[in-house]
Design a protein around this motif. Sequence first.
Motif, PDB file in Angstrom:
ATOM      1  N   HIS A 226       0.820  -1.217   0.000  1.00 17.51           N
ATOM      2  CA  HIS A 226       0.000   0.000   0.000  1.00 17.51           C
ATOM      3  C   HIS A 226       0.853   1.267   0.000  1.00 17.51           C
ATOM      4  CE1 HIS A 226       0.739   0.461   4.373  1.00 17.51           C
ATOM      5  NE2 HIS A 226       0.644  -0.843   4.397  1.00 17.51           N
ATOM      6  N   HIS A 227       2.040   1.215   0.610  1.00 20.35           N
ATOM      7  CA  HIS A 227       2.913   2.392   0.589  1.00 20.35           C
ATOM      8  C   HIS A 227       3.400   2.700  -0.829  1.00 20.35           C
ATOM      9  CE1 HIS A 227       3.883   1.703   5.101  1.00 20.35           C
ATOM     10  NE2 HIS A 227       2.997   2.674   4.968  1.00 20.35           N
ATOM     11  N   PHE A 228       3.733   1.668  -1.553  1.00 21.67           N
ATOM     12  CA  PHE A 228       4.217   1.877  -2.920  1.00 21.67           C
ATOM     13  C   PHE A 228       3.082   2.302  -3.845  1.00 21.67           C
ATOM     14  CE2 PHE A 228       7.256  -1.059  -0.967  1.00 21.67           C
ATOM     15  CZ  PHE A 228       8.433  -0.351  -1.185  1.00 21.67           C
ATOM     16  N   ASP A 229       1.876   1.796  -3.601  1.00 21.75           N
ATOM     17  CA  ASP A 229       0.722   2.259  -4.379  1.00 21.75           C
ATOM     18  C   ASP A 229       0.488   3.746  -4.141  1.00 21.75           C
ATOM     19  OD1 ASP A 229       0.319  -0.296  -5.343  1.00 21.75           O
ATOM     20  OD2 ASP A 229      -1.245  -0.799  -3.876  1.00 21.75           O
ATOM     21  N   PHE A 230       0.588   4.167  -2.888  1.00 24.26           N
ATOM     22  CA  PHE A 230       0.392   5.585  -2.571  1.00 24.26           C
ATOM     23  C   PHE A 230       1.493   6.435  -3.211  1.00 24.26           C
ATOM     24  CE2 PHE A 230       0.494   9.466  -0.075  1.00 24.26           C
ATOM     25  CZ  PHE A 230      -0.851   9.743   0.133  1.00 24.26           C
ATOM     26  N   LEU A 231       2.716   5.951  -3.146  1.00 22.38           N
ATOM     27  CA  LEU A 231       3.828   6.671  -3.766  1.00 22.38           C
ATOM     28  C   LEU A 231       3.588   6.837  -5.261  1.00 22.38           C
ATOM     29  CD1 LEU A 231       6.746   7.869  -3.568  1.00 22.38           C
ATOM     30  CD2 LEU A 231       7.583   5.542  -4.005  1.00 22.38           C
ATOM     31  N   ARG A 232       3.207   5.751  -5.929  1.00 20.80           N
ATOM     32  CA  ARG A 232       3.003   5.791  -7.384  1.00 20.80           C
ATOM     33  C   ARG A 232       1.822   6.678  -7.777  1.00 20.80           C
ATOM     34  NH1 ARG A 232       1.598   0.616  -8.392  1.00 20.80           N
ATOM     35  NH2 ARG A 232      -0.602   1.210  -8.175  1.00 20.80           N
ATOM     36  N   ASN A 233       0.705   6.492  -7.099  1.00 24.43           N
ATOM     37  CA  ASN A 233      -0.533   7.151  -7.527  1.00 24.43           C
ATOM     38  C   ASN A 233      -0.706   8.563  -6.991  1.00 24.43           C
ATOM     39  OD1 ASN A 233      -1.286   4.749  -8.863  1.00 24.43           O
ATOM     40  ND2 ASN A 233      -2.230   3.937  -6.995  1.00 24.43           N
ATOM     41  N   GLN A 234      -0.269   8.825  -5.758  1.00 25.94           N
ATOM     42  CA  GLN A 234      -0.545  10.098  -5.120  1.00 25.94           C
ATOM     43  C   GLN A 234       0.642  11.061  -5.092  1.00 25.94           C
ATOM     44  OE1 GLN A 234      -3.691  10.710  -4.311  1.00 25.94           O
ATOM     45  NE2 GLN A 234      -4.230   8.623  -4.919  1.00 25.94           N
ATOM     46  N   LEU A 235       1.846  10.544  -5.057  1.00 25.67           N
ATOM     47  CA  LEU A 235       3.002  11.417  -4.853  1.00 25.67           C
ATOM     48  C   LEU A 235       3.878  11.609  -6.088  1.00 25.67           C
ATOM     49  CD1 LEU A 235       4.166  10.246  -1.294  1.00 25.67           C
ATOM     50  CD2 LEU A 235       2.522  12.028  -1.915  1.00 25.67           C
ATOM     51  N   LEU A 236       4.143  10.532  -6.806  1.00 25.38           N
ATOM     52  CA  LEU A 236       5.098  10.643  -7.906  1.00 25.38           C
ATOM     53  C   LEU A 236       4.680  11.583  -9.038  1.00 25.38           C
ATOM     54  CD1 LEU A 236       6.676   7.089  -8.304  1.00 25.38           C
ATOM     55  CD2 LEU A 236       7.785   9.224  -7.640  1.00 25.38           C
ATOM     56  N   PRO A 237       3.421  11.662  -9.411  1.00 21.38           N
ATOM     57  CA  PRO A 237       3.076  12.619 -10.479  1.00 21.38           C
ATOM     58  C   PRO A 237       3.539  14.041 -10.167  1.00 21.38           C
ATOM     59  CG  PRO A 237       1.261  11.103 -10.135  1.00 21.38           C
ATOM     60  CD  PRO A 237       2.245  10.834  -9.029  1.00 21.38           C
ATOM     61  N   ASP A 238       3.280  14.494  -8.954  1.00 20.30           N
ATOM     62  CA  ASP A 238       3.697  15.850  -8.577  1.00 20.30           C
ATOM     63  C   ASP A 238       5.211  15.946  -8.421  1.00 20.30           C
ATOM     64  OD1 ASP A 238       3.194  18.616  -7.536  1.00 20.30           O
ATOM     65  OD2 ASP A 238       4.077  17.736  -5.730  1.00 20.30           O
ATOM     66  N   LEU A 239       5.830  14.940  -7.821  1.00 18.63           N
ATOM     67  CA  LEU A 239       7.280  14.976  -7.627  1.00 18.63           C
ATOM     68  C   LEU A 239       8.021  14.975  -8.959  1.00 18.63           C
ATOM     69  CD1 LEU A 239       7.705  12.499  -4.605  1.00 18.63           C
ATOM     70  CD2 LEU A 239       7.772  15.001  -4.563  1.00 18.63           C
ATOM     71  N   VAL A 240       7.563  14.163  -9.905  1.00 17.53           N
ATOM     72  CA  VAL A 240       8.192  14.126 -11.232  1.00 17.53           C
ATOM     73  C   VAL A 240       8.010  15.465 -11.940  1.00 17.53           C
ATOM     74  CG1 VAL A 240       8.012  13.112 -13.541  1.00 17.53           C
ATOM     75  CG2 VAL A 240       8.080  11.630 -11.525  1.00 17.53           C
ATOM     76  N   ALA A 241       6.819  16.036 -11.848  1.00 16.31           N
ATOM     77  CA  ALA A 241       6.581  17.339 -12.477  1.00 16.31           C
ATOM     78  C   ALA A 241       7.506  18.402 -11.893  1.00 16.31           C
ATOM     79  CB  ALA A 241       5.113  17.748 -12.302  1.00 16.31           C
ATOM     80  N   ARG A 242       7.696  18.366 -10.590  1.00 21.46           N
ATOM     81  CA  ARG A 242       8.599  19.325  -9.957  1.00 21.46           C
ATOM     82  C   ARG A 242      10.035  19.114 -10.426  1.00 21.46           C
ATOM     83  NH1 ARG A 242       7.683  18.255  -3.934  1.00 21.46           N
ATOM     84  NH2 ARG A 242       9.707  19.298  -3.867  1.00 21.46           N
ATOM     85  N   ALA A 243      10.448  17.852 -10.518  1.00 18.10           N
ATOM     86  CA  ALA A 243      11.812  17.569 -10.971  1.00 18.10           C
ATOM     87  C   ALA A 243      12.017  18.049 -12.402  1.00 18.10           C
ATOM     88  CB  ALA A 243      12.101  16.071 -10.857  1.00 18.10           C
ATOM     89  N   LYS A 244      11.034  17.863 -13.256  1.00 19.44           N
ATOM     90  CA  LYS A 244      11.147  18.300 -14.657  1.00 19.44           C
ATOM     91  C   LYS A 244      11.207  19.820 -14.763  1.00 19.44           C
ATOM     92  CE  LYS A 244       9.043  14.301 -16.913  1.00 19.44           C
ATOM     93  NZ  LYS A 244       7.914  13.790 -17.743  1.00 19.44           N
ATOM     94  N   SER A 245      10.680  20.501 -13.733  1.00 20.56           N
ATOM     95  CA  SER A 245      10.736  21.960 -13.738  1.00 20.56           C
ATOM     96  C   SER A 245      12.051  22.479 -13.164  1.00 20.56           C
ATOM     97  CB  SER A 245       9.565  22.537 -12.948  1.00 20.56           C
ATOM     98  OG  SER A 245       9.730  22.304 -11.552  1.00 20.56           O
TER      99      SER A 245
END
Length: 303
Positions: free
Chosen positions: A98-117
């Motif tokens: 469940h932790h990895f599901d939360f990381l993938r679905n809830q956190l990584l989209p925003d974190l990746v977008a921030r990194a790309k910026s």
Amino acid sequence: MNIASPPPPTQADQSEYAFSDRDFARIAALANAKYGIYLQSSKKALVYSRLARRLRALNLSDFETYCDLLQQADSGGEEEHLLSALTTNVTHFFREKHHFDFLRNQLLPDLVARAKSGAAVRVWSSACSAGQEAYCIAAMVLDACAEAGTLDIRILATDIDPQIIVKAKQGIYPKDQQNAIPDQYRAIMIDTSKGDEAHFCMHKKLGNLISFGQLNLIADWPMRRPFDVIFCRNAAIYFDKNTQSRLWGRFADALTPEGHLMIGHSERLCGPAEQRFASVDITTYRKTDAPGIEMSSKGNEKP
């Protein structure tokens, strides 16, 4: 880091060496003061069974002599052997999914977008054991962002046991652990050009995202850059309540505003830090207060 509870030694096993309550108390006091490990009296048989092998290796006659060795200024690194003997690094890939599901679905989209910026993204696997947790995080990052290696995304993976950190850096695991890796991540994680009939190896591209190092969670932390996500699972359960309370507070200080903390299924936040987090999923918490300490952006994440 986990402390397992195997079957207690037989009476014959326990009769090999004298092991008094005072001997146990000395070992328990050292383990608590140096590593934060809380050994209840019910663990006496476990401690005997784990450390008897050290007495054999050192050709010692009793536990009193062993305790004296531990308290010498130059014990020949025996404190590290004590730590390795008392702790059992039991983990597997994608443990507590469940932790990895939360990381993938809830956190990584925003974190990746921030990194790309151009922003820095930092994740800390703070009790990484043999490294499976850190490699899983790296795989999810690469799955969400194939160019992650070119961005400012780093995963810090630490553990108190220097011997287990060596294994984590190697990234070599028994074949039977491969079944825990979901099909969608196998091509990212497993280097099929390496390994043998009994072992498989992690891809170098995963290791390129990770900095491994030894770190004692109850000692000083050299990191100065705040983290977006901290994993600390199945380690704090072996600390007493006061140590746990301090640790949760330090994690809150080390997180970015609205950063996330993920803890083990048997662990609960306690102390003042409870007011600094909001529960957002199963044993997953979001920091809700302002930064507790000022953290430099020039810090080196490697312990």
